[in-house]
Motif scaffolding. Structure first.
Motif, PDB file in Angstrom:
ATOM      1  N   ALA A 161       0.867  -1.180   0.000  1.00 44.76           N
ATOM      2  CA  ALA A 161       0.000   0.000   0.000  1.00 44.76           C
ATOM      3  C   ALA A 161       0.907   1.233   0.000  1.00 44.76           C
ATOM      4  O   ALA A 161       1.667   1.448   0.942  1.00 44.76           O
ATOM      5  N   THR A 162       0.844   2.040  -1.051  1.00 44.27           N
ATOM      6  CA  THR A 162       1.740   3.177  -1.189  1.00 44.27           C
ATOM      7  C   THR A 162       1.205   4.389  -0.441  1.00 44.27           C
ATOM      8  O   THR A 162       0.111   4.355   0.142  1.00 44.27           O
ATOM      9  N   THR A 163       1.958   5.481  -0.502  1.00 43.97           N
ATOM     10  CA  THR A 163       1.546   6.711   0.188  1.00 43.97           C
ATOM     11  C   THR A 163       0.291   7.317  -0.422  1.00 43.97           C
ATOM     12  O   THR A 163      -0.355   8.152   0.214  1.00 43.97           O
ATOM     13  N   ARG A 164      -0.093   6.927  -1.629  1.00 47.21           N
ATOM     14  CA  ARG A 164      -1.296   7.481  -2.246  1.00 47.21           C
ATOM     15  C   ARG A 164      -2.488   6.530  -2.188  1.00 47.21           C
ATOM     16  O   ARG A 164      -3.516   6.774  -2.822  1.00 47.21           O
ATOM     17  N   ALA A 165      -2.365   5.455  -1.439  1.00 47.45           N
ATOM     18  CA  ALA A 165      -3.461   4.477  -1.348  1.00 47.45           C
ATOM     19  C   ALA A 165      -4.623   5.042  -0.536  1.00 47.45           C
ATOM     20  O   ALA A 165      -4.440   5.796   0.421  1.00 47.45           O
ATOM     21  N   TYR A 166      -5.821   4.631  -0.904  1.00 46.22           N
ATOM     22  CA  TYR A 166      -7.031   4.965  -0.130  1.00 46.22           C
ATOM     23  C   TYR A 166      -8.031   3.826  -0.265  1.00 46.22           C
ATOM     24  O   TYR A 166      -8.200   3.037   0.639  1.00 46.22           O
ATOM     25  N   GLN A 167      -8.688   3.735  -1.399  1.00 44.69           N
ATOM     26  CA  GLN A 167      -9.544   2.591  -1.707  1.00 44.69           C
ATOM     27  C   GLN A 167      -9.016   1.972  -2.996  1.00 44.69           C
ATOM     28  O   GLN A 167      -9.045   2.620  -4.044  1.00 44.69           O
TER      29      GLN A 167
END
Length: 577
Positions: free
Chosen positions: A268-274
């Motif tokens: 899960a990267t720093t820009r992950a959300y859904q």
């Protein structure tokens, strides 16, 4: 079911052809050909390139396979007629001695010998199902026997490209095991993905094609040398989604279970959300790789070779001619991830001046300053709405196509042609971490009021619940369009001492903006018009949970239809007097 082959004909079934989804692993085929008449649309018939049938049993009834067919109008536009009739003809003579066929239930078909002519209506844009055929192996057929079905269409309102699918008796049945992922994550979390599959078919699979699709917030750091990679990361609708096709060598025997020699790592990267991760398995072949690529540019990885090794003792199976998968619906699984993260949506306005009676141009919108990208991958609903209230003394004379006129209270307005006091501009179902909306408006100054202001607010799609749940900085969700402002007035680039909340909700019910008509539009930082994600203003990504392995061509329909995402140009530098 009434069998149909050169020995037994189909009987007529009543009803209408129902639009049906493709099997998740079905490969869409067919390419457009020139129209016979310049003014007629070209409809492309399609379906799975190949279908495998369970062999005829020694006792009991044969097991049935369902083959779904489609029609695509790739050059069509919204609002086309729904009344023009067309016919689709299934030529089943190529199945002689190989398979028996029946028309799916509720099919409006006229059957003559080994042909079924089915009727439908509507020359509409896009891809849709046109019906099913139900197939079983013919009595006396043998493993490896092959036949064909040819599909043609006819209409006064369109021309059709034909389509042929191959039918084979017997084949592998690759079954993907579902992995127990932890779905609640934090940025930087990593999980192992020991992808495992079993061949439950009637013959060995000579090489397998592992397909991976992961959305913008996920990453698989290792790039394998026997895998090809592509990212949908260009243009205003680029989603940042990565598609991977891995040709895994080996003979994968009937009854055996296999797992990756080295598990994949999902991060899960720093820009992950859904986010969503799709993993599938099919028998490998040049044709299948070509179908999955569908013309998209792929680059080969430079790392080690990805291999699969036996997880259980194999059983011996006889190798025969290649065919489709016996049960393609169990070749794939999907996992959803919800990452603890935020995205800061920042509205911006403009400051313009003009004399009474003149027309001025204003650039309004918002940008996502991240760190997360936001995508409603399952629902396909708009992420947000840009809510613009027209300043006093001005009239909107031109607006972006995605914006819908509203009442002063933000309610539904039947009249979409005359100027309105308020405009609602929905996004598509996803907004990238470097994206947003850039919207050009033109306004006529009817009365030269000094410092007239109109709020520009980015909010949730529903006015009754305007808060953006992922946004930790609501104060910068509102900016202003200032007309003929004086020095020291409101800063159009951001909020001015207020709460940053949207205008007061209307007491009357408000229609969701996801159904707004018209094409989407955006501007570059210089203000020139361009496309920004989504026709119809923000509702264009249903069925993103579908499982297409590529984001182009007809394979998008098998997914899902699946993700309609966009990138808008970043906002120009802050505007000053």
């Amino acid at each position: 079911m009434t069998p149909c082959s050169p020995r037994s004909a189909l009987h007529r079934a009543a009803g209408s052809l129902a639009a049906t989804g493709l099997l998740a692993a079905a490969t869409l085929a067919g390419t457009a050909a020139p129209a016979h008449a310049a003014d007629l649309p070209v409809l492309v018939l399609g379906g799975p390139a190949e279908t495998a049938l369970y062999p005829y049993p020694r006792s009991g009834e044969p097991e049935r396979s369902t083959v779904g067919f489609t029609v695509d109008n790739p050059g069509g536009e919204e609002g086309e007629d729904d009344e023009t009739e067309f016919t689709v003809t299934f030529d089943l003579s190529g199945l002689a001695g190989v398979a028996d066929a029946a028309v799916g239930e509720n099919a409006d078909c006229e059957v003559t010998g080994a042909k079924a002519v089915c009727t439908d209506r509507g020359i509409r844009s896009g891809l849709r199902g046109i019906g099913d055929l139900l197939l079983t192996a013919a009595e006396g057929s043998e493993e490896g026997d092959t036949g064909t079905i040819t599909v043609t269409g006819r209409s006064k309102g369109a021309t059709f490209t034909p389509f042929t699918t191959e039918v084979t008796v017997g084949g592998p049945d690759l079954v993907m095991e579902e992995l127990p992922f932890k779905e609640r994550t934090k940025p930087g979390d990593k999980q192992q993905a020991p992808i495992t599959f079993t061949n439950r078919g009637t013959r060995d699979a000579e090489g397998v094609l592992l397909g991976l699709v992961y959305s913008r917030g996920l990453d698989i750091p290792e790039r394998y040398s026997n895998c090809a990679y592509t990212e949908d990361d260009t243009g205003p609708r680029g989603s940042g989604r990565t598609t991977v096709l891995c040709s895994v060598p080996g003979s994968f025997e009937v009854g055996a279970t296999y797992t990756l020699e080295t598990p994949l790592t999902i991060e899960a990267t720093t820009r992950a959300y859904q986010d969503t991760f799709v993993y599938s398995i099919h028998e490998d072949s040049a044709d299948r790789r070509g179908d999955r690529r569908a013309g998209a540019p792929f680059e080969r990885g430079g790392g080690s070779v990805l291999r699969a090794v036996p997880a259980k003792a194999p059983k011996t199976g006889a190798a025969v001619a290649r065919g489709g998968d016996l049960a393609p619906w169990d070749n794939q699984h999907e996992a959803d991830f919800r990452t603890e993260n935020t995205a800061d949506f920042v509205a911006y306005g403009d400051r313009v001046s003009g004399a009474e009676g003149s027309t001025v141009k204003a650039d309004l919108g918002f940008r996502n300053e991240g760190p997360a990208w936001i995508g409603h991958l399952r629902s396909g609903e708009a992420v947000a709405t840009l809510d613009f209230t027209v300043p006093r003394g001005a009239t909107v004379t031109a607006k972006p196509g995605l914006c819908r006129a509203a009442t002063a209270a933000g309610g539904h307005r039947e009249d979409q042609t005359s100027p309105a006091p308020r405009y609602l501009c929905p996004t598509t179902a996803a907004v990238r971490d470097d994206g947003g909306l850039d919207l050009p408006f033109e306004l006529r100054i009817d009365e030269a009021l000094v410092g007239a202001e109109g709020a520009v607010t980015v909010r949730a799609p529903w006015l009754q619940n305007p808060k953006l749940p992922f946004d930790p900085e609501p104060a910068n969700n509102t900016a202003y369009l200032v007309l003929n402002g004086e020095s020291g007035g409101s800063d159009p680039g951001g909020p001015t001492g207020g709460s940053g909340q949207p205008p007061t909700p209307a007491p009357d019910p408000v229609e969701s903006p996801s159904g707004a008509p018209g094409p989407s539009a955006s501007t570059t930082p210089g203000g020139s018009a361009g496309t920004a994600g989504g026709s119809g203003g923000g509702g264009g990504l249903a069925a993103t949970g579908s499982s297409a392995l590529i984001a182009s061509g007809a394979a998008t329909a098998a997914l899902a239809a699946g993700l309609v995402l966009f990138t808008a140009a970043r906002r120009r530098a802050a505007r000053h007097d």
